[in-house]
Design a protein around this motif. Sequence first.
Motif, PDB file in Angstrom:
ATOM      1  N   ALA A 219      44.377  34.442  20.112  1.00  0.00           N
ATOM      2  CA  ALA A 219      45.406  34.691  21.123  1.00  0.00           C
ATOM      3  C   ALA A 219      45.228  36.071  21.741  1.00  0.00           C
ATOM      4  N   SER A 220      44.873  37.053  20.918  1.00  0.00           N
ATOM      5  CA  SER A 220      44.680  38.407  21.452  1.00  0.00           C
ATOM      6  C   SER A 220      43.518  38.449  22.435  1.00  0.00           C
ATOM      7  N   GLN A 221      42.462  37.694  22.166  1.00  0.00           N
ATOM      8  CA  GLN A 221      41.325  37.684  23.087  1.00  0.00           C
ATOM      9  C   GLN A 221      41.668  36.983  24.395  1.00  0.00           C
ATOM     10  N   LEU A 222      42.450  35.902  24.317  1.00  0.00           N
ATOM     11  CA  LEU A 222      42.849  35.204  25.534  1.00  0.00           C
ATOM     12  C   LEU A 222      43.788  36.068  26.377  1.00  0.00           C
ATOM     13  N   ILE A 223      44.726  36.739  25.723  1.00  0.00           N
ATOM     14  CA  ILE A 223      45.632  37.632  26.449  1.00  0.00           C
ATOM     15  C   ILE A 223      44.850  38.792  27.061  1.00  0.00           C
ATOM     16  N   GLY A 224      43.895  39.323  26.296  1.00  0.00           N
ATOM     17  CA  GLY A 224      43.068  40.395  26.831  1.00  0.00           C
ATOM     18  C   GLY A 224      42.249  39.950  28.031  1.00  0.00           C
ATOM     19  N   ALA A 225      41.770  38.702  28.011  1.00  0.00           N
ATOM     20  CA  ALA A 225      41.021  38.190  29.164  1.00  0.00           C
ATOM     21  C   ALA A 225      41.910  38.073  30.392  1.00  0.00           C
ATOM     22  N   SER A 226      43.169  37.660  30.191  1.00  0.00           N
ATOM     23  CA  SER A 226      44.087  37.565  31.322  1.00  0.00           C
ATOM     24  C   SER A 226      44.418  38.935  31.897  1.00  0.00           C
ATOM     25  N   VAL A 227      44.404  39.959  31.049  1.00  0.00           N
ATOM     26  CA  VAL A 227      44.603  41.323  31.544  1.00  0.00           C
ATOM     27  C   VAL A 227      43.360  41.810  32.283  1.00  0.00           C
ATOM     28  N   ALA A 228      42.187  41.511  31.722  1.00  0.00           N
ATOM     29  CA  ALA A 228      40.935  41.982  32.319  1.00  0.00           C
ATOM     30  C   ALA A 228      40.669  41.351  33.680  1.00  0.00           C
ATOM     31  N   VAL A 229      41.137  40.132  33.897  1.00  0.00           N
ATOM     32  CA  VAL A 229      40.850  39.440  35.151  1.00  0.00           C
ATOM     33  C   VAL A 229      41.706  39.963  36.307  1.00  0.00           C
ATOM     34  N   HIS A 230      42.698  40.792  36.018  1.00  0.00           N
ATOM     35  CA  HIS A 230      43.565  41.317  37.075  1.00  0.00           C
ATOM     36  C   HIS A 230      42.782  42.114  38.104  1.00  0.00           C
ATOM     37  N   GLU A 231      41.880  42.965  37.638  1.00  0.00           N
ATOM     38  CA  GLU A 231      41.130  43.818  38.566  1.00  0.00           C
ATOM     39  C   GLU A 231      40.217  43.000  39.479  1.00  0.00           C
ATOM     40  N   PRO A 232      39.415  42.053  38.963  1.00  0.00           N
ATOM     41  CA  PRO A 232      38.629  41.214  39.873  1.00  0.00           C
ATOM     42  C   PRO A 232      39.490  40.409  40.839  1.00  0.00           C
ATOM     43  N   LEU A 233      40.642  39.922  40.374  1.00  0.00           N
ATOM     44  CA  LEU A 233      41.529  39.189  41.282  1.00  0.00           C
ATOM     45  C   LEU A 233      42.051  40.093  42.387  1.00  0.00           C
ATOM     46  N   ARG A 234      42.403  41.322  42.048  1.00  0.00           N
ATOM     47  CA  ARG A 234      42.897  42.250  43.059  1.00  0.00           C
ATOM     48  C   ARG A 234      41.812  42.564  44.084  1.00  0.00           C
ATOM     49  N   GLU A 235      40.581  42.761  43.602  1.00  0.00           N
ATOM     50  CA  GLU A 235      39.477  43.031  44.513  1.00  0.00           C
ATOM     51  C   GLU A 235      39.191  41.831  45.412  1.00  0.00           C
ATOM     52  N   ALA A 236      39.297  40.618  44.855  1.00  0.00           N
ATOM     53  CA  ALA A 236      39.067  39.423  45.666  1.00  0.00           C
ATOM     54  C   ALA A 236      40.146  39.267  46.739  1.00  0.00           C
ATOM     55  N   GLU A 237      41.405  39.533  46.371  1.00  0.00           N
ATOM     56  CA  GLU A 237      42.478  39.458  47.368  1.00  0.00           C
ATOM     57  C   GLU A 237      42.295  40.502  48.460  1.00  0.00           C
ATOM     58  N   LEU A 238      41.864  41.697  48.075  1.00  0.00           N
ATOM     59  CA  LEU A 238      41.611  42.742  49.065  1.00  0.00           C
ATOM     60  C   LEU A 238      40.473  42.347  49.998  1.00  0.00           C
ATOM     61  N   MET A 239      39.432  41.742  49.440  1.00  0.00           N
ATOM     62  CA  MET A 239      38.310  41.311  50.258  1.00  0.00           C
ATOM     63  C   MET A 239      38.736  40.220  51.241  1.00  0.00           C
ATOM     64  N   LYS A 240      39.611  39.311  50.779  1.00  0.00           N
ATOM     65  CA  LYS A 240      40.094  38.260  51.672  1.00  0.00           C
ATOM     66  C   LYS A 240      40.931  38.822  52.807  1.00  0.00           C
ATOM     67  N   SER A 241      41.744  39.827  52.495  1.00  0.00           N
ATOM     68  CA  SER A 241      42.579  40.421  53.529  1.00  0.00           C
ATOM     69  C   SER A 241      41.767  41.228  54.532  1.00  0.00           C
ATOM     70  N   VAL A 242      40.652  41.814  54.078  1.00  0.00           N
ATOM     71  CA  VAL A 242      39.823  42.636  54.965  1.00  0.00           C
ATOM     72  C   VAL A 242      38.856  41.781  55.777  1.00  0.00           C
ATOM     73  N   ARG A 243      38.485  40.612  55.262  1.00  0.00           N
ATOM     74  CA  ARG A 243      37.468  39.792  55.912  1.00  0.00           C
ATOM     75  C   ARG A 243      37.846  39.391  57.339  1.00  0.00           C
ATOM     76  N   PRO A 244      39.069  38.921  57.657  1.00  0.00           N
ATOM     77  CA  PRO A 244      39.398  38.588  59.054  1.00  0.00           C
ATOM     78  C   PRO A 244      39.266  39.779  59.994  1.00  0.00           C
ATOM     79  N   VAL A 245      39.654  40.966  59.518  1.00  0.00           N
ATOM     80  CA  VAL A 245      39.524  42.155  60.361  1.00  0.00           C
ATOM     81  C   VAL A 245      38.064  42.451  60.639  1.00  0.00           C
ATOM     82  N   GLN A 246      37.235  42.335  59.602  1.00  0.00           N
ATOM     83  CA  GLN A 246      35.814  42.577  59.794  1.00  0.00           C
ATOM     84  C   GLN A 246      35.189  41.534  60.725  1.00  0.00           C
ATOM     85  N   ASN A 247      35.602  40.266  60.575  1.00  0.00           N
ATOM     86  CA  ASN A 247      35.081  39.224  61.458  1.00  0.00           C
ATOM     87  C   ASN A 247      35.482  39.479  62.908  1.00  0.00           C
TER      88      ASN A 247
END
Length: 285
Positions: A219-247
Motif C-alpha cells: 500500500a505504501s508503494q502504491l500511495i507513493g506512486a500516486s504522489v510521484a505521478v503528480h509532477e508528470p501530470l502537472r507537466e502534461a497539463e501545462l504542455m496541453k495548455s501551452v500547445r494551442p498557443v504555440q500552434n
Amino acid sequence: VTQSVLSCTKNISGLYGLEVWRFDQSTGELINSPIISQGDEESHGVSERTSSGMFIQRTTQEADPCSPDFKSEARDAFERLTDPCRLDHIHPSNTRPGVGLAGLLWSEASTSNAMKAVRNGVQSIRGVPSIRRFTSEIKETLKESNDHIVWREVNTLAQDPLQPYDERLQLYANAGFSLAAGIPYDIHGSRGIIIFFANPHMNHKILRCDTNSRLIQFASQLIGASVAVHEPLREAELMKSVRPVQNWRRLRTKIMAFIRFQRPLMKKRRRDRSNSFSPQMRRSN
C-alpha cells in the motif's frame, strides 16, 4: 492520492490513520501531501487545500467518547491534529530529516538503507563468492518482502530529551497515536515516506502478521506512486495548455510569411495588367 489511500487501507488491520510525506531534493525538506479523510468533505466541506494533512480511518480509543479508555485531553489533542476548522489546529509544516515524527522515521529509514549498502559493499570487497552474495541478497529481499515492519513507540520518541521539541509529536502521543511505522518509497527518483499509525490495544500478532505487513508495504508503494505521478501530470497539463498557443504562433508566422511573399507578386500582376492595355486600345475604347 486520496483514492489510492482509500482503496489500499480499508483492509489493513488495526490502522488508525496515516500521513504521506514527500522529500524535496532541492530544499532537503519533507513536505506533507494533503489527504481527505472519510466523511470530511461532506461533513466539514474539507478540500485538499484545507485538509488536516492526516488520513483518519478510525478514532483512537483514548479520543473516542464511547471507549472505556476515553480521556478529554486525548480528545482535545486528536481534534487539534485532525480538525482544520479549529483555531488552534496544528497543520503539518515542512520539516527536515531528524525533526518531528516524519523527520525521525525518515532519518532511521535512510540510515538503515545506507548500512545495507555499506554491508553489501564490504562483502564484495572481501571477495565473497558471487553465489554466496546473491544468496544472501535473495534472503534479505525475501525477508523484506515478508514485510518486517518496525513499529516505534511514539510516547518514547516524544519524551526523548535528545530530540528537538516538536508540538505535533507531543500531540501524537497525547491523542493516542502510540504506534507508528515509517515506510519509505522511491518511485523513479521521487522519494518520500508513508507514516502508518496503529492501534496499540489490538492483538499484536494480527498487527504484525505477514499478511497485514505485506499489505502495508505494498500500500505504501502504491500511495507513493500516486504522489510521484503528480509532477508528470502537472507537466502534461501545462504542455496541453501551452500547445494551442504555440500552434497559433506557428500558424500566424506562416500566414505573415505568405502575405509578405504575396505582396511583390500582387504588385507585379497589377503592373502587367496596366501595361497590357496599349494607347491604341485605349483610344479605340
